[in-house]
Design a protein around this motif. Structure first.
Motif, PDB file in Angstrom:
ATOM      1  N   GLY A  44       0.811  -1.211   0.000  1.00  0.00           N
ATOM      2  CA  GLY A  44       0.000   0.000   0.000  1.00  0.00           C
ATOM      3  C   GLY A  44       0.841   1.256   0.000  1.00  0.00           C
ATOM      4  N   VAL A  45       0.186   2.367   0.371  1.00  0.00           N
ATOM      5  CA  VAL A  45       0.808   3.689   0.371  1.00  0.00           C
ATOM      6  C   VAL A  45       0.537   4.362   1.707  1.00  0.00           C
ATOM      7  CG1 VAL A  45       0.800   5.975  -0.703  1.00  0.00           C
ATOM      8  CG2 VAL A  45       0.526   3.938  -2.126  1.00  0.00           C
ATOM      9  N   THR A  46       1.538   5.036   2.251  1.00  0.00           N
ATOM     10  CA  THR A  46       1.391   5.790   3.494  1.00  0.00           C
ATOM     11  C   THR A  46       1.938   7.206   3.282  1.00  0.00           C
ATOM     12  OG1 THR A  46       1.596   3.822   4.888  1.00  0.00           O
ATOM     13  CG2 THR A  46       2.025   5.941   5.947  1.00  0.00           C
ATOM     14  N   GLN A  47       1.238   8.179   3.840  1.00  0.00           N
ATOM     15  CA  GLN A  47       1.699   9.569   3.715  1.00  0.00           C
ATOM     16  C   GLN A  47       2.716   9.903   4.802  1.00  0.00           C
ATOM     17  OE1 GLN A  47      -0.856  13.030   2.522  1.00  0.00           O
ATOM     18  NE2 GLN A  47      -0.648  13.581   4.691  1.00  0.00           N
ATOM     19  N   LEU A  48       3.819  10.505   4.382  1.00  0.00           N
ATOM     20  CA  LEU A  48       4.864  10.986   5.289  1.00  0.00           C
ATOM     21  C   LEU A  48       4.806  12.506   5.350  1.00  0.00           C
ATOM     22  CD1 LEU A  48       7.851   8.864   3.873  1.00  0.00           C
ATOM     23  CD2 LEU A  48       6.197   8.179   5.629  1.00  0.00           C
ATOM     24  N   VAL A  49       5.137  13.060   6.517  1.00  0.00           N
ATOM     25  CA  VAL A  49       5.096  14.508   6.705  1.00  0.00           C
ATOM     26  C   VAL A  49       6.467  14.989   7.181  1.00  0.00           C
ATOM     27  CG1 VAL A  49       3.987  16.436   7.895  1.00  0.00           C
ATOM     28  CG2 VAL A  49       2.652  14.402   7.287  1.00  0.00           C
ATOM     29  N   ARG A  80      -4.615  11.903  10.597  1.00  0.00           N
ATOM     30  CA  ARG A  80      -4.618  12.943   9.572  1.00  0.00           C
ATOM     31  C   ARG A  80      -5.792  13.882   9.779  1.00  0.00           C
ATOM     32  NH1 ARG A  80      -3.319  10.373   3.613  1.00  0.00           N
ATOM     33  NH2 ARG A  80      -4.068  12.452   3.009  1.00  0.00           N
ATOM     34  N   SER A  81      -5.554  15.158   9.553  1.00  0.00           N
ATOM     35  CA  SER A  81      -6.656  16.123   9.611  1.00  0.00           C
ATOM     36  C   SER A  81      -7.449  16.105   8.305  1.00  0.00           C
ATOM     37  CB  SER A  81      -6.102  17.533   9.872  1.00  0.00           C
ATOM     38  OG  SER A  81      -5.159  17.887   8.858  1.00  0.00           O
ATOM     39  N   ASN A  82      -6.748  15.823   7.198  1.00  0.00           N
ATOM     40  CA  ASN A  82      -7.404  15.746   5.885  1.00  0.00           C
ATOM     41  C   ASN A  82      -7.340  14.297   5.431  1.00  0.00           C
ATOM     42  OD1 ASN A  82      -8.537  16.331   3.429  1.00  0.00           O
ATOM     43  ND2 ASN A  82      -6.628  17.114   2.520  1.00  0.00           N
ATOM     44  N   LYS A  83      -8.362  13.541   5.803  1.00  0.00           N
ATOM     45  CA  LYS A  83      -8.329  12.094   5.574  1.00  0.00           C
ATOM     46  C   LYS A  83      -8.589  11.747   4.104  1.00  0.00           C
ATOM     47  CE  LYS A  83      -9.661  10.669  10.252  1.00  0.00           C
ATOM     48  NZ  LYS A  83      -9.501  11.996  10.870  1.00  0.00           N
ATOM     49  N   ASN A  84      -8.035  10.608   3.694  1.00  0.00           N
ATOM     50  CA  ASN A  84      -8.214  10.098   2.327  1.00  0.00           C
ATOM     51  C   ASN A  84      -8.947   8.763   2.406  1.00  0.00           C
ATOM     52  OD1 ASN A  84      -8.077   9.115  -0.265  1.00  0.00           O
ATOM     53  ND2 ASN A  84      -5.859   9.339  -0.493  1.00  0.00           N
ATOM     54  N   PRO A  85     -10.250   8.745   2.111  1.00  0.00           N
ATOM     55  CA  PRO A  85     -11.015   7.500   2.250  1.00  0.00           C
ATOM     56  C   PRO A  85     -10.725   6.477   1.156  1.00  0.00           C
ATOM     57  CG  PRO A  85     -12.395   9.220   1.304  1.00  0.00           C
ATOM     58  CD  PRO A  85     -11.079   9.868   1.646  1.00  0.00           C
ATOM     59  N   ASN A  86      -9.920   6.848   0.165  1.00  0.00           N
ATOM     60  CA  ASN A  86      -9.672   5.959  -0.977  1.00  0.00           C
ATOM     61  C   ASN A  86      -8.554   4.953  -0.748  1.00  0.00           C
ATOM     62  OD1 ASN A  86     -11.668   7.254  -2.582  1.00  0.00           O
ATOM     63  ND2 ASN A  86     -10.228   8.916  -3.002  1.00  0.00           N
ATOM     64  N   ILE A  87      -7.823   5.078   0.348  1.00  0.00           N
ATOM     65  CA  ILE A  87      -6.743   4.131   0.632  1.00  0.00           C
ATOM     66  C   ILE A  87      -6.886   3.627   2.065  1.00  0.00           C
ATOM     67  CG2 ILE A  87      -5.130   5.091  -1.054  1.00  0.00           C
ATOM     68  CD1 ILE A  87      -3.729   6.556   1.226  1.00  0.00           C
ATOM     69  N   PRO A  88      -6.453   2.396   2.357  1.00  0.00           N
ATOM     70  CA  PRO A  88      -6.611   1.830   3.707  1.00  0.00           C
ATOM     71  C   PRO A  88      -5.904   2.635   4.790  1.00  0.00           C
ATOM     72  CG  PRO A  88      -6.122   0.102   2.117  1.00  0.00           C
ATOM     73  CD  PRO A  88      -5.942   1.394   1.392  1.00  0.00           C
ATOM     74  N   THR A  89      -4.809   3.308   4.443  1.00  0.00           N
ATOM     75  CA  THR A  89      -4.050   4.084   5.442  1.00  0.00           C
ATOM     76  C   THR A  89      -4.440   5.560   5.441  1.00  0.00           C
ATOM     77  OG1 THR A  89      -2.272   4.503   3.851  1.00  0.00           O
ATOM     78  CG2 THR A  89      -2.073   2.530   5.228  1.00  0.00           C
ATOM     79  N   GLY A  90      -5.575   5.875   4.833  1.00  0.00           N
ATOM     80  CA  GLY A  90      -5.938   7.273   4.618  1.00  0.00           C
ATOM     81  C   GLY A  90      -6.319   8.057   5.852  1.00  0.00           C
ATOM     82  N   GLU A  91      -6.389   7.416   7.026  1.00  0.00           N
ATOM     83  CA  GLU A  91      -6.741   8.150   8.246  1.00  0.00           C
ATOM     84  C   GLU A  91      -5.519   8.540   9.066  1.00  0.00           C
ATOM     85  OE1 GLU A  91     -11.031   6.912   9.769  1.00  0.00           O
ATOM     86  OE2 GLU A  91      -9.675   5.198   9.809  1.00  0.00           O
TER      87      GLU A  91
END
Length: 585
Positions: A44-49, A80-91
């Motif tokens: 999958g994909v995870t967002q880094l900050v 996350r404050s701006n969640k992405n419901p399209n990916i499993p890690t989007g929260e």
């Protein structure tokens, strides 16, 4: 370990945990003093900050990351404050505290995205990059799961997986073999197997009464979207069985795969249709039955009314497209051009609309009275708003095949061929032989080991062309996904088959003597089937080509453009193999 977690598993339950991830840079987004990086791995994909205010050096380092860099990061999981419901890690996201660049990457030749900007050729050249895309990875995951489920199901049915040889002798009957020169036997060659056919029959003689193998096979033939020079079969054979036993066993396998792979529970028995009826009503031995639109023969109605094209025809047949009377003249002209393409070869197309008042308006009105056109309507049980399309020709089988192409095209245009709808059936009672006018001889429609229907054996002497094969194909959505037969287990009947196929006694002994000898030691009644694994996966995945579910496929010319194969061989190797290359001037 380079990671504590994968890039597809972190959830809100992991908030405030310190984790380490490793993977590829999918994309980078910069917003004032913040940099967001998507890290991707197989899972999958995870967002880094990265925050300039918190750690300016780390933020600066993150801004130097390019697409497909391999990195390792450590950080804390946050909501996350701006969640992405399209990916499993989007929260969640990772607030990074450490960044390690494991390997830099040059800019890839196409974007590693589901909707990539890379064409087929460039993606095949860089297939190892194409395999990073989610859509391609998902196809290979489905393929893996299917092989696991096949093995699980067959194991529970007491099948035993046995490997058979890859270097065998050539049998130049049917499709072309790939041949392999032997260094130790100058001037002699192995062949790569088109099928483990004779070996699995020998296993039946050996007493291994339930065999299977997920096996590579090879055919040196012209390629299409559903063919490759090397392909994978789910190859199976059973002893002490009749056709019904095999159909029930492998219908069960197919239902198991639908349930475990696609979550579809098929409870009804698969439809069964004879080869004769498949050709009569669909013009194909692999009919797409997701929609009806069966052929209706119209010789009695349409012939003899002064229309020269029909009056000289050996076959007149048509289909009825429900609700398609609204087709414009432009659409009908396009359909006419479609059937007149060289690949199809029809001379033209006649159409008739059933209008709101029940009258029929056709493209050949001047030859037919309304009374005859009403008979045409009744033949199809057509209703107002329906469109009737008619083809004719001097060759019955050829015209039916043309009508099949028209049926499939109209079905596609009307949205009747949904890839998420599945219609499964068995085609049975094939002809045992097909006659070649060019060679003036019979060929086996399947292969020379297929048994005739027991009630037709007497016809082998008097009318071989009328003999039906004890054979069957599984067809799903117009795709032949598997086929097999009850085999000949009697050496006398097998010799008879060879004679009818034009084998001399010497040639039969040379090519298949080992099998005939084995039959003398007590061969049990047996039969089997082979599924095309590539076709099954592509069908389940809704793909248009089997290439997309093969890790490293060949292109439409049979080449592997990534490794540049086939290729020239070093002269020293040719000398060692006692080979000389002759090229045409």
């Amino acid at each position: 370990m380079y990671r504590t977690n994968t890039c597809g598993e972190l959830q809100l339950a992991n908030v405030d945990q310190t984790v380490t991830l490793a993977g590829w840079v999918q994309k980078t987004r910069k917003m004032s003093g913040m940099t967001f990086v998507d890290i991707r791995d197989r899972y999958g994909v995870t967002q880094l900050v990265f925050n300039q205010e918190t750690d300016a050096d780390l933020w600066e380092k993150s801004n130097k990351l390019g697409r497909e860099y391999v990195i390792q990061v450590t950080g804390v999981v946050k909501e996350r404050s701006n969640k992405n419901p399209n990916i499993p890690t989007g929260e969640i996201e990772i607030i990074v505290s450490q960044l390690n660049i494991l390997n830099a990457s040059v800019t890839p030749p196409f974007t590693i995205e589901d909707e990539t900007d890379g064409g087929d050729d460039i993606r095949m050249k860089y297939r190892y990059l194409d395999l990073r895309r989610n859509s391609v990875r998902a196809n290979l995951e489905m393929r893996h799961k299917m092989t696991i489920e096949v093995r699980s199901y067959l194991d529970k049915q007491d099948f035993m997986e046995v490997e058979t040889p890859v270097l065998i002798s050539s049998t130049p009957e049917g499709a072309r073999d790939f041949i392999v020169p032997s260094r130790l036997s100058p001037g002699q060659f192995y062949a790569l197997p088109q099928s483990p056919q004779t070996f699995k029959q020998l296993l039946m003689v050996s007493g291994f009464d339930r065999y299977f193998q997920i096996v590579k096979c090879f055919r040196d033939e012209d390629l299409r979207a559903d063919r490759q020079p090397e392909f994978t079969q789910i190859d199976c054979e059973m002893s002490f069985v009749e056709q019904e036993d095999i159909l029930n066993t492998f219908e069960g396998l197919s239902k198991h795969l639908f349930k475990t792979i696609r979550g579809i529970d098929i409870t009804e028995p698969f439809e069964r249709i004879t080869w004769h009826d498949a050709m009569k009503y669909y013009g194909s031995d692999k009919p797409d039955t997701r929609f009806d639109m069966k052929f209706v023969e119209l010789m009695d109605i349409m012939k003899g009314h002064g229309f020269p094209v029909f009056d000289s025809a050996a076959y007149i047949g048509g289909i009825c497209a429900e609700g398609a009377a609204s087709y414009t003249r432009k659409q009908l002209d396009a359909l006419t051009d479609f059937v007149k393409r060289p690949q199809i070869g029809a001379k033209g197309l006649v159409y008739a609309r059933v209008e709101a008042d029940g009258n029929v308006k056709s493209s050949v009105d001047k030859f037919y009275s309304q009374e005859v056109l009403q008979q045409l309507k009744e033949a199809f049980q057509a209703k107002p708003g329906d469109l009737i399309l008619v083809l004719s020709g001097e060759d019955i089988m050829k015209t039916r095949k043309q009508l099949n192409e028209l049926r499939l095209e109209v079905g596609s245009q009307l949205g009747l061929r949904d890839k998420n709808t599945f219609s499964c059936l068995w085609v049975v009672d094939f002809p045992l032989f097909e006659w070649s006018e060019e060679d003036q001889r019979f060929y086996a429609m399947h292969h020379p080991f297929t048994a005739p229907k027991p009630e037709d054996i007497a016809l082998l002497d008097s009318d071989p062309g009328a003999v039906r094969a004890n054979a069957y194909d599984m067809v799903i959505n117009g795709v032949e996904v598997g086929g097999g037969s009850i085999r000949i287990h009697d050496s006398g009947l097998q010799n008879k088959m060879f004679q009818l196929l034009g084998f001399t006694e010497e040639r039969a002994q040379e090519q298949f003597g080992f099998l005939m000898d084995a039959f003398k030691y007590g061969a049990p009644p047996h039969g089997g089937i082979a599924y095309g694994l590539d076709r099954m996966v592509s069908l389940f995945a809704g793909l248009d080509s089997i290439r997309d579910c093969i890790a490293f496929p060949k292109n439409n010319s049979g080449r592997d453009v990534m490794i540049d194969a086939p290729s020239n061989v070093d002269p020293d190797q040719l000398n060692e193999l006692h080979l000389v290359i002759h090229t045409e001037e």
